[in-house]
Design a protein around this motif. Structure first.
Motif, PDB file in Angstrom:
ATOM      1  N   THR A   1      -0.446  10.997   3.302  1.00 17.54           N
ATOM      2  CA  THR A   1      -2.005  11.035   2.575  1.00 17.54           C
ATOM      3  C   THR A   1      -1.674  11.177   1.224  1.00 17.54           C
ATOM      4  OG1 THR A   1      -2.379  13.302   3.194  1.00 17.54           O
ATOM      5  CG2 THR A   1      -3.205  11.669   4.617  1.00 17.54           C
ATOM      6  N   ILE A   2      -2.871  10.526   0.421  1.00 17.54           N
ATOM      7  CA  ILE A   2      -2.696  10.655  -0.943  1.00 17.54           C
ATOM      8  C   ILE A   2      -3.026  11.938  -1.418  1.00 17.54           C
ATOM      9  CG2 ILE A   2      -3.643   9.817  -3.281  1.00 17.54           C
ATOM     10  CD1 ILE A   2      -3.787   7.202  -1.846  1.00 17.54           C
ATOM     11  N   ALA A   3      -1.959  12.561  -2.011  1.00 19.99           N
ATOM     12  CA  ALA A   3      -2.374  14.147  -2.727  1.00 19.99           C
ATOM     13  C   ALA A   3      -2.896  13.967  -4.266  1.00 19.99           C
ATOM     14  CB  ALA A   3      -1.111  14.890  -2.513  1.00 19.99           C
TER      15      ALA A   3
ATOM     16  N   ASN B   1       3.074  14.477   3.558  1.00 23.81           N
ATOM     17  CA  ASN B   1       3.068  14.410   5.235  1.00 23.81           C
ATOM     18  C   ASN B   1       2.782  15.921   5.366  1.00 23.81           C
ATOM     19  OD1 ASN B   1       3.536  14.367   7.804  1.00 23.81           O
ATOM     20  ND2 ASN B   1       4.502  12.471   7.680  1.00 23.81           N
ATOM     21  N   ALA B   2       1.676  16.146   5.889  1.00 28.59           N
ATOM     22  CA  ALA B   2       1.181  17.606   6.325  1.00 28.59           C
ATOM     23  C   ALA B   2       2.034  18.017   7.475  1.00 28.59           C
ATOM     24  CB  ALA B   2      -0.367  17.957   6.461  1.00 28.59           C
ATOM     25  N   SER B   3       2.289  17.144   8.310  1.00 26.96           N
ATOM     26  CA  SER B   3       3.082  17.403   9.527  1.00 26.96           C
ATOM     27  C   SER B   3       4.425  17.691   9.346  1.00 26.96           C
ATOM     28  CB  SER B   3       2.676  16.389  10.671  1.00 26.96           C
ATOM     29  OG  SER B   3       3.624  15.275  10.203  1.00 26.96           O
TER      30      SER B   3
ATOM     31  N   LYS C   1       0.767  -1.292   0.071  1.00 28.28           N
ATOM     32  CA  LYS C   1       0.066   0.082  -0.191  1.00 28.28           C
ATOM     33  C   LYS C   1       0.927   1.112   0.086  1.00 28.28           C
ATOM     34  CE  LYS C   1      -3.550  -2.530   0.248  1.00 28.28           C
ATOM     35  NZ  LYS C   1      -4.524  -2.845  -0.738  1.00 28.28           N
ATOM     36  N   PRO C   2       0.262   2.336  -0.585  1.00 25.11           N
ATOM     37  CA  PRO C   2       1.267   3.307  -0.608  1.00 25.11           C
ATOM     38  C   PRO C   2       1.526   4.073   0.627  1.00 25.11           C
ATOM     39  CG  PRO C   2      -0.756   3.924  -1.570  1.00 25.11           C
ATOM     40  CD  PRO C   2      -0.807   2.475  -1.358  1.00 25.11           C
ATOM     41  N   ARG C   3       0.831   4.054   1.572  1.00 20.55           N
ATOM     42  CA  ARG C   3       1.266   4.611   2.796  1.00 20.55           C
ATOM     43  C   ARG C   3       1.985   3.920   3.425  1.00 20.55           C
ATOM     44  NH1 ARG C   3      -3.314   6.365   7.613  1.00 20.55           N
ATOM     45  NH2 ARG C   3      -2.008   7.377   9.079  1.00 20.55           N
TER      46      ARG C   3
ATOM     47  N   ARG D   1       6.919  16.669   3.920  1.00 20.91           N
ATOM     48  CA  ARG D   1       7.799  15.732   3.086  1.00 20.91           C
ATOM     49  C   ARG D   1       6.821  15.369   2.103  1.00 20.91           C
ATOM     50  NH1 ARG D   1      12.642  14.386   4.391  1.00 20.91           N
ATOM     51  NH2 ARG D   1      12.436  12.386   3.090  1.00 20.91           N
ATOM     52  N   ALA D   2       7.367  15.050   0.776  1.00 19.20           N
ATOM     53  CA  ALA D   2       6.460  14.572  -0.161  1.00 19.20           C
ATOM     54  C   ALA D   2       7.253  13.288  -0.765  1.00 19.20           C
ATOM     55  CB  ALA D   2       6.626  15.356  -1.643  1.00 19.20           C
ATOM     56  N   CYS D   3       6.293  12.146  -0.995  1.00 19.11           N
ATOM     57  CA  CYS D   3       6.752  10.904  -1.331  1.00 19.11           C
ATOM     58  C   CYS D   3       6.074  10.356  -2.775  1.00 19.11           C
ATOM     59  CB  CYS D   3       6.394   9.971  -0.007  1.00 19.11           C
ATOM     60  SG  CYS D   3       6.583   8.174  -0.527  1.00 19.11           S
TER      61      CYS D   3
END
Length: 496
Positions: A399-401, A417-419, A389-391, A422-424
Motif C-alpha cells: 500500500t502507498i505510504a 507491505n505490512a504483512s 500502477k504502483p501496486r 518489505r518496502a518498495c
C-alpha cells in the motif's frame, strides 16, 4: 564470470555473464551512470571482413528506425576493434521460453495479449524495412512493461541470405519457414511463420513441428500440417493460416495486429494445398540442406531448438541511410509489408548512439522565422496515460505510504507491505513517454545496502525492494534532470 571474460568493454563495466548464443557472448553491464545494460560481445568471425561490416552497419541503421515500444533500444556500438560489441537496454525478466518451461503454457487473455504485443513488434520491425530471421520464444523477453522482442536485425545483418559459406547461421530449425530451407531468402512472411510457431509454443509448450532431429523437423515443416495441440478459439484459426506452406498465403504482421484488435479481419478459410510436384522438389532440396548441415557442422542449423540467453537487439549507428517508403497494406491474407531494398554508405562506429534517431530530411526548405507560429507538417498524437500502477509493480499486499511529485510529470511512490515488512519504491511517469525519459527510484534501509534503478524509461523506474521491518528508510527518485531523496523516515511501526 567465466575465466577469460572481459571486465570492461569501452565505457561499460562487465558485471556477469548472462549466456552465450550463436552470435556471441552476452553480459550484464553497467554504464557510466550506474545504469544496467545488456552487452553482446560478437564473435569476431561475424565481422571479420569488410563486406560483413558494411552489411551489419546498413542493417543496424535501419534498426534505429524501429519503434521502441516493443523492442529493446540500442545505446552504443563499437565494431571497429578486435572485440566488436553492441549495447542495448537491459530488460529484466525471463524469456518466453523460460517462462513457459517453468510455469507452463499461456492461456486465455494472457495468450491474447502476448499475441498482440509480439505481432505489433514484428509489424514495427517490418515497417522499418527489416526481417527478423530468428523470431522464437528465446528472443521474446517478458519484461516488467510487457513482452519485448530482441535481436531483430542482428541475424540478418550478420548473415545475409545472399551470403553463403561454412558456418552460415540460418536460425533455429523448429521455427524456420519452408522457403528458408530451399531458397534461404527471408521475408516478412518467414517471420510471420516463425511468429505462428512461437504462439503455438506459448500455448502448448512445444513447437508446432516438433524439436527432435533436424531432418524430421524439416520434413514436417515442408510436408505436414502443424500440431496445434490444445490451442483453441479464434487464435487457432489465425495461426493455422500463418503456418501456410506458401508464403503468399500468410497474412502480414500488420494485418495480424488489425485482425486481433478488431480491425479488418483476415480470411481464415482453408489454405489451398501446394502442388505435389513442386512440393517434392522443395522437400528434396531442403532435406539435402539438412544432410549437409549434419555432416558439415553448419552453425545454428544443427541445433534443433537451441537455448540462447537474453540478448540485445542489433545496434544502429549514429548516421542512418534512407529507407524507401513502404506501402501500407490492407488487412487481407495476401497483404504483407516487405523490407524494401536500400542502399547505404558505411557509417562510422565506436561512437555513442543518440537516444533519439535524427529527423529525416524534409523535401521542403525550413520556414523562415516568423512572429506567428508556423503550421506543423504533422500532428502530435495525444499523450497516452500511463497504464502502470504502483501496486501492480510492487506486488499484492503493498500500500502507498508516501509520495513525491515531479510537477505533474511523474510521481515517486514509497510502498509498504505490512504483512512481511518489505518496502518498495517506484517512479511512474504520468504519460507513456515514446522517446523515453530518464527516471530513477532509490531505497536504502538503515544498516543495509542501497538499491536503485536509474535508466531511461517509457513508463516507470523500479520497482526496488528491500526487507525493512522495524528499520528506518531513505527513499527517493528522479525524473529528467531532477533528483530527490528523503531523510531517514518511516521508522519502526511508522507507515507499516
Amino acid at each position: 564470470m567465466v575465466e577469460g571474460d572481459p571486465t570492461r568493454l569501452g565505457p561499460f563495466a562487465i558485471v556477469r555473464r548472462l549466456g552465450e548464443g550463436g552470435q556471441g557472448l552476452v553480459f550484464l553491464g553497467e554504464g557510466p551512470s550506474g545504469e544496467q545494460v545488456a552487452v553482446k560481445l560478437l564473435h569476431t568471425r561475424l565481422t571479420a571482413d569488410a563486406e560483413a561490416r558494411a552489411r551489419f552497419l546498413h542493417e543496424v541503421a535501419l534498426a534505429q528506425r524501429v519503434a521502441r515500444f516493443c523492442t529493446a533500444p540500442v545505446l552504443y556500438a563499437d565494431l571497429a576493434g578486435n572485440q566488436p560489441y553492441i549495447v542495448s537496454e537491459y530488460v529484466p525478466g525471463k524469456s518466453l521460453r523460460e517462462l513457459v518451461e517453468e510455469e507452463g503454457p499461456r492461456r486465455g487473455a494472457a495468450l491474447d495479449r502476448l499475441a498482440i504485443s509480439t505481432a505489433t513488434a514484428l509489424a514495427a520491425i517490418h515497417r522499418a524495412g527489416i526481417t527478423h530471421r530468428d523470431f522464437k520464444p528465446a528472443n521474446v523477453l517478458m519484461g516488467p512493461e510487457g513482452p519485448v522482442v530482441i535481436d531483430f536485425g542482428v541475424a540478418k545483418a550478420l548473415d545475409s541470405p545472399q551470403t553463403t559459406g561454412t558456418g552460415t547461421t540460418m536460425g533455429t530449425p523448429s521455427f524456420l519457414a519452408p522457403e528458408l530451407m530451399s531458397t534461404g531468402v527471408a521475408t516478412g512472411a518467414s517471420d510471420v511463420f516463425a511468429w505462428g510457431v512461437t504462439m503455438v509454443f506459448a500455448a502448448t509448450g512445444r513447437p508446432a513441428f516438433g524439436a527432435d532431429s533436424i531432418p524430421q523437423v524439416m520434413h514436417r515443416i515442408l510436408t505436414s500440417p502443424p500440431d496445434l495441440g490444445e490451442l483453441s478459439g479464434p487464435l487457432r484459426d489465425l495461426i493455422k493460416v500463418c503456418l501456410a506452406k506458401e508464403p503468399a498465403l500468410r497474412p502480414s504482421a500488420e494485418a495480424i495486429v488489425a485482425h486481433l484488435t478488431g480491425g479488418p479481419p483476415i480470411d481464415l478459410s482453408p489454405v489451398e494445398p501446394e502442388k505435389p510436384r513442386a512440393r517434392g522438389r522443395v522437400v528434396a532440396a531442403a532435406l539435402a540442406v539438412a544432410a549437409l548441415a549434419v555432416t558439415a557442422g553448419t552453425v545454428a542449423v544443427i541445433r534443433p531448438f537451441d537455448r540462447p540467453a537474453q540478448t540485445p537487439v542489433a545496434a544502429p549507428p549514429a548516421a542512418q541511410p534512407q529507407v524507401s517508403p513502404q506501402r501500407r497494406p490492407s488487412a487481407t491474407r495476401s497483404a504483407r509489408v516487405e523490407p524494401a531494398p536500400t542502399r547505404s554508405t558505411v557509417v562510422p562506429v565506436k561512437q555513442p548512439i543518440p537516444s533519439e534517431p535524427p529527423a529525416s530530411p524534409s523535401p521542403s526548405p525550413s520556414p523562415s522565422p516568423s512572429p506567428s507560429p508556423s503550421p506543423s507538417p504533422t500532428l502530435k498524437p495525444d499523450p497516452v496515460p500511463n497504464p502502470r500502477k504502483p501496486r501492480g509493480l510492487c506486488g499484492a499486499g503493498f500500500t502507498i505510504a508516501d509520495t513525491h511529485g515531479w510537477n505533474g510529470k511523474a510521481t515517486t511512490y514509497l510502498m509498504i507491505n505490512a504483512s512481511n515488512g518489505r518496502a518498495c519504491v517506484v517512479t511512474l511517469s504520468t504519460y507513456v513517454m515514446p522517446g523515453k525519459v530518464r527516471m530513477g527510484a532509490i531505497l536504502q534501509v538503515q544498516g543495509g545496502a542501497i538499491t536503485r534503478d536509474w535508466r531511461r524509461h517509457m513508463t516507470h523506474a523500479g520497482p526496488v525492494k528491500q526487507p525493512a521491518s522495524g528499520a528506518c528508510l531513505i527513499w527517493g527518485g528522479g525524473y529528467g534532470q531532477q533528483t530527490w531523496k528523503s531523510a531517514w523516515s518511516h521508522c519502526g511501526a511508522e507507515g507499516y
